[in-house]
Write an enzyme that holds these catalytic residues in place. Sequence first.
Site, PDB file in Angstrom:
ATOM      1  N   HIS A  97       0.824  -1.231   0.000  1.00  0.00           N
ATOM      2  CA  HIS A  97       0.000   0.000   0.000  1.00  0.00           C
ATOM      3  C   HIS A  97       0.852   1.273   0.000  1.00  0.00           C
ATOM      4  CE1 HIS A  97      -3.608  -2.265   0.534  1.00  0.00           C
ATOM      5  NE2 HIS A  97      -3.277  -2.717   1.731  1.00  0.00           N
ATOM      6  N   ASP A 139      -2.771 -10.687  -2.323  1.00  0.00           N
ATOM      7  CA  ASP A 139      -3.289 -10.169  -1.051  1.00  0.00           C
ATOM      8  C   ASP A 139      -4.755  -9.775  -1.258  1.00  0.00           C
ATOM      9  OD1 ASP A 139      -2.021  -8.776   1.695  1.00  0.00           O
ATOM     10  OD2 ASP A 139      -3.806  -7.750   0.934  1.00  0.00           O
ATOM     11  N   HIS A 165      -6.293  -7.263  -0.269  1.00  0.00           N
ATOM     12  CA  HIS A 165      -6.431  -5.820  -0.534  1.00  0.00           C
ATOM     13  C   HIS A 165      -5.727  -5.462  -1.834  1.00  0.00           C
ATOM     14  CE1 HIS A 165      -6.550  -6.341   3.915  1.00  0.00           C
ATOM     15  NE2 HIS A 165      -7.597  -5.540   3.779  1.00  0.00           N
ATOM     16  N   ASP A 198      -4.354 -12.812   3.607  1.00  0.00           N
ATOM     17  CA  ASP A 198      -5.603 -12.334   4.215  1.00  0.00           C
ATOM     18  C   ASP A 198      -6.809 -12.641   3.325  1.00  0.00           C
ATOM     19  OD1 ASP A 198      -4.534 -10.525   2.432  1.00  0.00           O
ATOM     20  OD2 ASP A 198      -4.494  -8.833   3.834  1.00  0.00           O
TER      21      ASP A 198
HETATM   22 ZN   LIG Z   1      -3.961  -7.195   2.830  1.00  0.00          ZN
END
Ligand SMILES: [Zn+2]
Length: 346
Positions: free
Chosen positions: A132, A169, A171, A256
């Site tokens: 991120h 991931d 996200h 995740d």
């Molecule tokens: Zn993540």
Amino acid sequence: MLVRDMPRSAIVTDSVFLKHQPGPYHPESPQRLKTLLDLAGEVAGSGAGYDLLPLRAAVQEELELCHGTGYIDLVRSTSEHNQFALDGDTITCRDSFGVALMAVGGFLQVLDAVAASDYANGFTMVRPPGHHALRDRAMGFCLFNTVAIGARYLQKAHDARRVAIVDWDVHHGNGSQDAFYDDPSVLFLSTHQYPYYPGTGAADEVGSGKGEGYTVNVPLPAGCGDAEYLAVFREVVVPAIERYEPDWLLVSAGFDSHRDDPLAAMAVTEQGFGVMADALLELARKHAGGRIAFLLEGGYDLSALRNSVATVLDRMRSEEAALLDADGRRIAPRIREVLQIHEKYW
Ligand SMILES: [Zn+2]
């Protein structure tokens, strides 16, 4: 089938990664790495072909491959504070900057080892995560964008021409996407829960300028499991990488998207991660001289994290890829949409 004459696999991890403390109730806890340190110790002692590599800290010049000097100075200055909030959920302690340098440097050690053909492949188990982190901004538990720095480092130090980054991931890897959005020398592919944090990653985010078509986003509804992910790999990820013919594969391996993860709502199992890893290992063998490096991103359920990483480590020692045999009917319309968007680039 275990391949006895294949070079060994490199692992980087270290107890220094326990020192980054984002606070007692933070999901990105040192316990995550404690679990993986135990696993790494077991597999390194198993005689199955894994070595733990020594760590090094990344240097300023390496951070500057993807971050501005003002931002690097800001993160460095957090070491003067017991606790500092770089954003709402990205909290540092006095050791965090130093630990983040080791996370980046550890990944670069693995890349050097694989580039030199000393190792077949590698897995870097470090924290804080990175995907991120933007050029001048920390976010989502991430300080420096380790995978993005790794791709630039390969171009600079090892003459890589085409690097593919696969981010599984849960996200969206907005920082990695941003780093290469107008750059065709890095293909960025992401599967992620959508809409969800950080909000980016729509199917029509495809890159810009010369990079148009070299960002591939597969946003997925909550509840997707092995069948859906494997269908996305079979229909989108594998064909895109086949066409791109990378000379390196980097994997932002966040766990995740596991069914037990407390932060998201996907349903991938450790076996699912194993088959995805298999597909990427096979692509690396086919196009990239086997060069592939896995890098830990998220993953917040400790036993899911351990079991998933163990499965990927196991697949790294095999040359027999499992079939991407999956019934992805539930997300067929989304796959069609992504393929239609990218049709003109392929
Ligand atoms: Zn993540």
